[in-house]
Write a protein that holds these residues in place. Structure first.
Motif, PDB file in Angstrom:
ATOM      1  N   HIS A 372      10.037  -6.436   5.740  1.00  0.00           N
ATOM      2  CA  HIS A 372       9.901  -5.426   6.764  1.00  0.00           C
ATOM      3  C   HIS A 372       9.361  -3.903   5.711  1.00  0.00           C
ATOM      4  CE1 HIS A 372      12.232  -6.047   9.614  1.00  0.00           C
ATOM      5  NE2 HIS A 372      13.078  -7.191   8.951  1.00  0.00           N
ATOM      6  N   ALA A 373       8.863  -3.885   4.304  1.00  0.00           N
ATOM      7  CA  ALA A 373       8.361  -3.044   3.160  1.00  0.00           C
ATOM      8  C   ALA A 373       7.058  -3.184   4.136  1.00  0.00           C
ATOM      9  CB  ALA A 373       8.271  -3.699   2.281  1.00  0.00           C
ATOM     10  N   ALA A 374       6.351  -4.593   4.446  1.00  0.00           N
ATOM     11  CA  ALA A 374       4.692  -4.248   5.102  1.00  0.00           C
ATOM     12  C   ALA A 374       4.601  -4.021   5.961  1.00  0.00           C
ATOM     13  CB  ALA A 374       4.404  -6.180   4.966  1.00  0.00           C
ATOM     14  N   CYS A 375       5.724  -3.993   7.130  1.00  0.00           N
ATOM     15  CA  CYS A 375       6.042  -3.361   8.141  1.00  0.00           C
ATOM     16  C   CYS A 375       5.817  -1.408   8.558  1.00  0.00           C
ATOM     17  CB  CYS A 375       6.914  -3.522   9.026  1.00  0.00           C
ATOM     18  SG  CYS A 375       7.123  -5.455   9.630  1.00  0.00           S
ATOM     19  N   ALA A 376       6.281  -1.653   7.278  1.00  0.00           N
ATOM     20  CA  ALA A 376       6.381  -0.137   7.222  1.00  0.00           C
ATOM     21  C   ALA A 376       5.492   0.828   7.015  1.00  0.00           C
ATOM     22  CB  ALA A 376       8.109   0.425   6.253  1.00  0.00           C
ATOM     23  N   LEU A 377       5.107   0.063   5.728  1.00  0.00           N
ATOM     24  CA  LEU A 377       3.520   0.674   5.331  1.00  0.00           C
ATOM     25  C   LEU A 377       2.533   0.391   6.135  1.00  0.00           C
ATOM     26  CD1 LEU A 377       3.680  -1.045   1.407  1.00  0.00           C
ATOM     27  CD2 LEU A 377       3.907   1.539   2.318  1.00  0.00           C
ATOM     28  N   ARG A 378       2.385  -0.662   6.521  1.00  0.00           N
ATOM     29  CA  ARG A 378       1.285  -0.382   8.021  1.00  0.00           C
ATOM     30  C   ARG A 378       1.660   0.587   9.008  1.00  0.00           C
ATOM     31  NH1 ARG A 378       2.361  -6.025   7.939  1.00  0.00           N
ATOM     32  NH2 ARG A 378       3.704  -5.928  10.003  1.00  0.00           N
ATOM     33  N   SER A 379       2.936   1.428   9.557  1.00  0.00           N
ATOM     34  CA  SER A 379       2.886   2.060   9.974  1.00  0.00           C
ATOM     35  C   SER A 379       2.660   4.248   9.490  1.00  0.00           C
ATOM     36  CB  SER A 379       4.376   2.633  10.523  1.00  0.00           C
ATOM     37  OG  SER A 379       5.373   1.510  11.132  1.00  0.00           O
ATOM     38  N   ILE A 380       2.827   3.906   8.078  1.00  0.00           N
ATOM     39  CA  ILE A 380       2.001   5.376   7.933  1.00  0.00           C
ATOM     40  C   ILE A 380       0.545   5.198   7.301  1.00  0.00           C
ATOM     41  CG2 ILE A 380       4.543   5.589   7.439  1.00  0.00           C
ATOM     42  CD1 ILE A 380       3.042   5.584   4.046  1.00  0.00           C
ATOM     43  N   GLU A 381       0.181   3.980   6.884  1.00  0.00           N
ATOM     44  CA  GLU A 381      -1.369   3.414   6.872  1.00  0.00           C
ATOM     45  C   GLU A 381      -2.439   3.730   8.851  1.00  0.00           C
ATOM     46  OE1 GLU A 381      -1.787   0.207   3.364  1.00  0.00           O
ATOM     47  OE2 GLU A 381      -1.306  -0.501   5.504  1.00  0.00           O
ATOM     48  N   VAL A 382      -1.892   3.387   9.505  1.00  0.00           N
ATOM     49  CA  VAL A 382      -1.836   4.008  10.549  1.00  0.00           C
ATOM     50  C   VAL A 382      -2.366   5.523  11.058  1.00  0.00           C
ATOM     51  CG1 VAL A 382      -1.774   3.541  13.701  1.00  0.00           C
ATOM     52  CG2 VAL A 382      -2.006   1.109  12.316  1.00  0.00           C
ATOM     53  N   GLN A 383      -1.118   6.145  10.978  1.00  0.00           N
ATOM     54  CA  GLN A 383      -0.692   7.445  10.461  1.00  0.00           C
ATOM     55  C   GLN A 383      -1.977   8.234   9.832  1.00  0.00           C
ATOM     56  OE1 GLN A 383       1.040   9.035  13.004  1.00  0.00           O
ATOM     57  NE2 GLN A 383       1.478   7.492  13.912  1.00  0.00           N
ATOM     58  N   GLY A 384      -2.301   7.370   9.057  1.00  0.00           N
ATOM     59  CA  GLY A 384      -2.786   7.991   7.662  1.00  0.00           C
ATOM     60  C   GLY A 384      -4.313   7.617   8.337  1.00  0.00           C
ATOM     61  N   GLY A 385      -4.922   6.966   8.908  1.00  0.00           N
ATOM     62  CA  GLY A 385      -5.890   6.830   9.577  1.00  0.00           C
ATOM     63  C   GLY A 385      -6.440   5.296   7.995  1.00  0.00           C
ATOM     64  N   GLY A 386      -5.172   4.414   7.061  1.00  0.00           N
ATOM     65  CA  GLY A 386      -5.591   3.304   6.559  1.00  0.00           C
ATOM     66  C   GLY A 386      -6.425   2.356   7.316  1.00  0.00           C
ATOM     67  N   ARG A 387      -6.084   0.961   6.480  1.00  0.00           N
ATOM     68  CA  ARG A 387      -6.311  -0.111   7.327  1.00  0.00           C
ATOM     69  C   ARG A 387      -5.955  -0.304   8.513  1.00  0.00           C
ATOM     70  NH1 ARG A 387      -5.298  -1.098   1.670  1.00  0.00           N
ATOM     71  NH2 ARG A 387      -3.845  -2.576   2.809  1.00  0.00           N
ATOM     72  N   LYS A 388      -6.288  -0.378   8.681  1.00  0.00           N
ATOM     73  CA  LYS A 388      -5.531  -0.327  10.613  1.00  0.00           C
ATOM     74  C   LYS A 388      -4.544  -1.925  11.400  1.00  0.00           C
ATOM     75  CE  LYS A 388      -6.679   3.275  13.114  1.00  0.00           C
ATOM     76  NZ  LYS A 388      -7.458   4.075  14.627  1.00  0.00           N
ATOM     77  N   GLY A 389      -3.937  -2.398  10.503  1.00  0.00           N
ATOM     78  CA  GLY A 389      -3.605  -3.710  11.276  1.00  0.00           C
ATOM     79  C   GLY A 389      -3.015  -4.351  10.170  1.00  0.00           C
TER      80      GLY A 389
END
Length: 400
Positions: A372-389
């Protein structure tokens, strides 16, 4: 016999079973069933070939007793009272759940906890049918479950909180619950000096969700304050995020961004005035399936009136492709996004607390937090333009 001595003298338990189910019910063996972060569950096999289940709500054996005590002085909200209320209300709605034979709330000096005898439903958990090769079998099991959930979620009230049975039974009076099937007799030998009065299985991330505050803000009648459901859940999850940030470096690094994203999701939600009855922690391990492929809901203590998106956002990732049998049209997309993210944050903290407090399945607890840490961090990375997916470095995935 295994570990029963941690809670009961065998002769006392035999006397209790005989009193509730009849003198012919001689106990052949008792063993502790797998799982349980909030209550202890024993299966009782009788000499005549029948079986029943013993639930024990022992706060000292509860991995979340700290949160229960912090929520207020009435830890019964996570024990026998909530179970009895949910059992009666679900039964009134025609929702299959194991029958309650007897509930003992005397909390004597000898046995200072709630305990209950309930029906044993023979058959596997619904997780056995996930991805089942026979499409007709899957449709029968999950289609029936979907019908049950539609009936529950379609039962609406204008408030959030625990259900009242008279509220669900037309014409029932305020005392409709009094003296019904749940008894109050003490176990033999328990004495007469009774004192005043939490279920998460070890193999499901669904469990932690109910532990971490489904009752925040409820009044003495089980009804929440006027504050919107999602705002209660927002307030509740913030300390969980803080706990996760303090114990997982990656979450700590992005604590501010995770909190900002959480609050931005909550801010999008429009007011509503109707709430459906939900289970509160429904994963496929909280559904038993009998030999006729009929599903039964278990671990029902968290049932309450709530945004049904709270449940559907959880069902979505717990049931995977078989969620299509449970799907409901017309769900609020903003609420789905908020609750989905909230679940991830809650379950990071829940997994870490299980890990820190000696939960027997440490691999599960670690995997729960990491996934769930991975899921949560993917959510903000997408929002922030990071490594999508992408998967955040150093976090191990686990199937949800």
């Amino acid at each position: 016999m295994t570990t029963l001595e941690a809670h009961f003298d065998f002769l006392d338990l035999q006397a209790y079973v005989s009193r509730v189910l009849g003198n012919a019910k001689a106990i052949r063996q008792v063993y502790r069933m797998h799982g349980g972060a909030q209550k202890v569950v024993y299966r009782i096999d009788c000499a005549d070939g029948s079986a029943c289940v013993l639930y024990v709500w022992d706060l000292e054996k509860n991995y979340f007793q700290e949160e229960i005590l912090l929520d207020g002085p009435d830890e019964r909200a996570f024990g026998g009272d909530s179970f009895e209320r949910a059992n009666r209300c679900l039964s009134a709605l025609g929702i299959r759940t194991p029958a309650l034979y007897d509930l003992n709330r005397e909390r004597s000096k000898r046995y200072p906890f709630d305990y209950a005898l309930v029906e044993y439903v023979a058959g596997p958990k619904a997780e056995h049918y996930l991805g089942h090769p026979d499409a007709a079998t899957r449709e029968r099991v999950f289609g029936a479950l979907g019908d049950m959930l539609a009936r529950m979620h379609g039962t609406e009230r204008a408030w959030c909180g625990k259900p009242d049975c008279p509220d669900l039974i037309p014409g029932a009076g305020a005392d409709a619950n009094a003296g019904a099937s749940a008894g109050t007799g003490a176990v033999a030998g328990a004495g007469t000096d009774a004192s005043a009065d939490a279920s998460v299985s070890a193999d499901s991330d669904a469990n932690v969700m109910a532990v971490v505050g489904a009752d925040a803000g409820a009044n003495s009648k089980g009804r929440a304050s006027a504050e919107a459901c999602h705002m209660r859940m927002l307030a509740n999850v913030k300390p969980q995020l803080a706990y996760a940030a303090a114990h997982m470096a990656r979450i700590g690094e992005f604590h501010a961004r995770l909190l900002e994203h959480l609050e931005s999701l909550a801010a999008r939600i429009a007011p509503r005035g109707r709430y459906g009855l939900i289970h509160g922690e429904l994963g496929p391990d909280h559904v038993l399936v009998n030999d006729r492929h009929e599903p039964y809901l278990i671990d029902i203590e968290g049932a309450e009136f709530m945004d049904i998106e709270h449940e559907h956002s959880f069902l979505e990732f717990r049931f995977g492709e078989d969620y299509r049998y449970l799907r409901r049209e017309g769900l609020d997309a903003d609420r789905m996004a908020f609750y989905r993210f909230r679940h991830h944050l809650s379950l990071i903290a829940g997994g870490l607390k299980l890990l820190h407090r000696g939960f027997p399945d440490q691999a599960f607890a670690r995997g729960l937090a990491d996934h769930h840490a991975a899921c949560a961090l993917r959510s903000i990375e997408v929002q922030g333009g990071g490594r999508k997916g992408g998967r955040p470095g150093g976090l191990r995935e686990m199937e949800g």
